[in-house]
Design a protein around this motif. Structure first.
Motif, PDB file in Angstrom:
ATOM      1  N   VAL A   1     116.994  -1.673  63.297  1.00  0.00           N
ATOM      2  CA  VAL A   1     117.786  -1.638  62.306  1.00  0.00           C
ATOM      3  C   VAL A   1     119.184  -2.641  62.311  1.00  0.00           C
ATOM      4  CG1 VAL A   1     120.175   0.182  62.229  1.00  0.00           C
ATOM      5  CG2 VAL A   1     117.852   1.064  63.270  1.00  0.00           C
ATOM      6  N   MET A   2     118.495  -4.040  60.746  1.00  0.00           N
ATOM      7  CA  MET A   2     119.258  -4.557  60.409  1.00  0.00           C
ATOM      8  C   MET A   2     120.634  -4.126  59.694  1.00  0.00           C
ATOM      9  SD  MET A   2     118.107  -7.670  59.109  1.00  0.00           S
ATOM     10  CE  MET A   2     117.720  -7.495  57.056  1.00  0.00           C
ATOM     11  N   HIS A   3     121.963  -4.712  59.872  1.00  0.00           N
ATOM     12  CA  HIS A   3     122.723  -4.647  58.798  1.00  0.00           C
ATOM     13  C   HIS A   3     123.275  -5.539  58.395  1.00  0.00           C
ATOM     14  CE1 HIS A   3     125.438  -5.502  62.665  1.00  0.00           C
ATOM     15  NE2 HIS A   3     124.473  -5.060  62.854  1.00  0.00           N
ATOM     16  N   ARG A   4     122.718  -6.370  57.064  1.00  0.00           N
ATOM     17  CA  ARG A   4     122.975  -7.419  56.487  1.00  0.00           C
ATOM     18  C   ARG A   4     122.581  -7.168  54.986  1.00  0.00           C
ATOM     19  NH1 ARG A   4     121.822 -12.392  59.210  1.00  0.00           N
ATOM     20  NH2 ARG A   4     121.567 -13.177  56.381  1.00  0.00           N
TER      21      ARG A   4
ATOM     22  N   HIS B   1     130.958  -5.147  56.879  1.00  0.00           N
ATOM     23  CA  HIS B   1     131.937  -6.387  56.340  1.00  0.00           C
ATOM     24  C   HIS B   1     130.439  -7.689  55.914  1.00  0.00           C
ATOM     25  CE1 HIS B   1     134.029  -3.957  59.693  1.00  0.00           C
ATOM     26  NE2 HIS B   1     134.870  -4.779  59.293  1.00  0.00           N
ATOM     27  N   PRO B   2     130.172  -8.287  54.786  1.00  0.00           N
ATOM     28  CA  PRO B   2     129.069  -8.861  54.449  1.00  0.00           C
ATOM     29  C   PRO B   2     129.174  -9.858  55.126  1.00  0.00           C
ATOM     30  CG  PRO B   2     129.846  -7.003  52.759  1.00  0.00           C
ATOM     31  CD  PRO B   2     131.439  -6.789  53.802  1.00  0.00           C
ATOM     32  N   LYS B   3     130.684 -10.378  55.290  1.00  0.00           N
ATOM     33  CA  LYS B   3     130.882 -11.824  55.911  1.00  0.00           C
ATOM     34  C   LYS B   3     130.514 -12.060  57.042  1.00  0.00           C
ATOM     35  CE  LYS B   3     135.122 -11.337  58.502  1.00  0.00           C
ATOM     36  NZ  LYS B   3     136.317 -11.212  58.788  1.00  0.00           N
ATOM     37  N   CYS B   4     130.355 -11.248  57.884  1.00  0.00           N
ATOM     38  CA  CYS B   4     128.779 -11.359  59.444  1.00  0.00           C
ATOM     39  C   CYS B   4     127.616 -11.760  58.672  1.00  0.00           C
ATOM     40  CB  CYS B   4     129.273  -9.752  59.723  1.00  0.00           C
ATOM     41  SG  CYS B   4     131.163  -9.534  60.180  1.00  0.00           S
ATOM     42  N   ASP B   5     127.117 -12.511  57.509  1.00  0.00           N
ATOM     43  CA  ASP B   5     125.799 -12.738  56.959  1.00  0.00           C
ATOM     44  C   ASP B   5     125.696 -14.289  57.854  1.00  0.00           C
ATOM     45  OD1 ASP B   5     124.939 -10.196  55.950  1.00  0.00           O
ATOM     46  OD2 ASP B   5     124.850 -11.004  54.282  1.00  0.00           O
ATOM     47  N   GLU B   6     127.260 -15.027  57.034  1.00  0.00           N
ATOM     48  CA  GLU B   6     127.238 -15.798  57.915  1.00  0.00           C
ATOM     49  C   GLU B   6     127.459 -16.264  59.153  1.00  0.00           C
ATOM     50  OE1 GLU B   6     126.132 -17.838  55.376  1.00  0.00           O
ATOM     51  OE2 GLU B   6     125.408 -16.561  54.250  1.00  0.00           O
ATOM     52  N   TYR B   7     129.130 -15.600  59.026  1.00  0.00           N
ATOM     53  CA  TYR B   7     129.485 -15.455  60.028  1.00  0.00           C
ATOM     54  C   TYR B   7     130.520 -15.295  60.458  1.00  0.00           C
ATOM     55  CZ  TYR B   7     132.779 -17.501  63.929  1.00  0.00           C
ATOM     56  OH  TYR B   7     132.758 -17.702  65.579  1.00  0.00           O
ATOM     57  N   CYS B   8     131.055 -14.755  61.962  1.00  0.00           N
ATOM     58  CA  CYS B   8     132.298 -13.789  61.883  1.00  0.00           C
ATOM     59  C   CYS B   8     132.868 -13.889  63.366  1.00  0.00           C
ATOM     60  CB  CYS B   8     132.339 -12.253  61.110  1.00  0.00           C
ATOM     61  SG  CYS B   8     131.153 -11.169  61.914  1.00  0.00           S
ATOM     62  N   ASP B   9     133.526 -12.638  63.563  1.00  0.00           N
ATOM     63  CA  ASP B   9     134.006 -13.858  65.336  1.00  0.00           C
ATOM     64  C   ASP B   9     134.038 -12.228  66.067  1.00  0.00           C
ATOM     65  OD1 ASP B   9     135.507 -15.443  65.338  1.00  0.00           O
ATOM     66  OD2 ASP B   9     137.336 -14.339  64.386  1.00  0.00           O
ATOM     67  N   PHE B  10     133.342 -10.897  65.372  1.00  0.00           N
ATOM     68  CA  PHE B  10     133.078 -10.458  66.466  1.00  0.00           C
ATOM     69  C   PHE B  10     131.662  -9.715  65.183  1.00  0.00           C
ATOM     70  CE2 PHE B  10     132.695  -6.154  67.640  1.00  0.00           C
ATOM     71  CZ  PHE B  10     132.590  -5.607  68.858  1.00  0.00           C
ATOM     72  N   PRO B  11     130.362  -9.895  65.839  1.00  0.00           N
ATOM     73  CA  PRO B  11     129.022  -9.457  64.639  1.00  0.00           C
ATOM     74  C   PRO B  11     128.438  -8.057  64.909  1.00  0.00           C
ATOM     75  CG  PRO B  11     128.807 -11.401  66.307  1.00  0.00           C
ATOM     76  CD  PRO B  11     130.035 -10.992  66.554  1.00  0.00           C
ATOM     77  N   VAL B  12     128.956  -7.612  65.604  1.00  0.00           N
ATOM     78  CA  VAL B  12     128.416  -6.408  66.408  1.00  0.00           C
ATOM     79  C   VAL B  12     129.167  -5.649  65.118  1.00  0.00           C
ATOM     80  CG1 VAL B  12     126.891  -6.792  68.102  1.00  0.00           C
ATOM     81  CG2 VAL B  12     129.015  -5.994  68.335  1.00  0.00           C
ATOM     82  N   ALA B  13     130.016  -5.869  64.854  1.00  0.00           N
ATOM     83  CA  ALA B  13     131.405  -4.889  64.018  1.00  0.00           C
ATOM     84  C   ALA B  13     130.160  -3.666  63.505  1.00  0.00           C
ATOM     85  CB  ALA B  13     132.416  -5.518  63.052  1.00  0.00           C
ATOM     86  N   ASP B  14     129.019  -4.125  62.631  1.00  0.00           N
ATOM     87  CA  ASP B  14     128.650  -2.987  61.665  1.00  0.00           C
ATOM     88  C   ASP B  14     127.815  -2.321  62.508  1.00  0.00           C
ATOM     89  OD1 ASP B  14     129.775  -3.689  58.932  1.00  0.00           O
ATOM     90  OD2 ASP B  14     128.887  -5.121  59.134  1.00  0.00           O
TER      91      ASP B  14
END
Length: 76
Positions: A33-36, A55-68
């Motif tokens: 299961v991938m969220h990108r 949170h599509p911005k997490c494809d690049e970088y975010c502080d909490f990548p498992v938010a989705d």
């Protein structure tokens, strides 16, 4: 390679190995299961369900990548 990506690849390889062993026929499926918002290089190699991230911005970088992660499981 991102840590979760190579871990998925390793888990799928182990699944295929165990599936070929006696009793392995009890393993009936494997799904990553991938969220990108975009596909990655494992899409053709590992059975994958791609969820639409909150949170599509997490494809690049975010502080909490498992938010989705929870939302991805609900979509799956």
């Amino acid at each position: 390679m991102v840590t979760s990506t190579w871990l998925a690849w390793l888990r799928y390889g182990t699944y295929k190995l165990v599936q070929a062993m006696p009793g392995g026929e009890k393993l009936t499926g494997f799904t990553r299961v991938m969220h990108r918002t975009t596909d990655d290089f494992l899409m053709d190699e590992v059975p994958t369900f791609r969820a639409q991230p909150l949170h599509p911005k997490c494809d690049e970088y975010c502080d909490f990548p498992v938010a989705d992660r929870a939302n991805a499981v609900v979509q799956w």
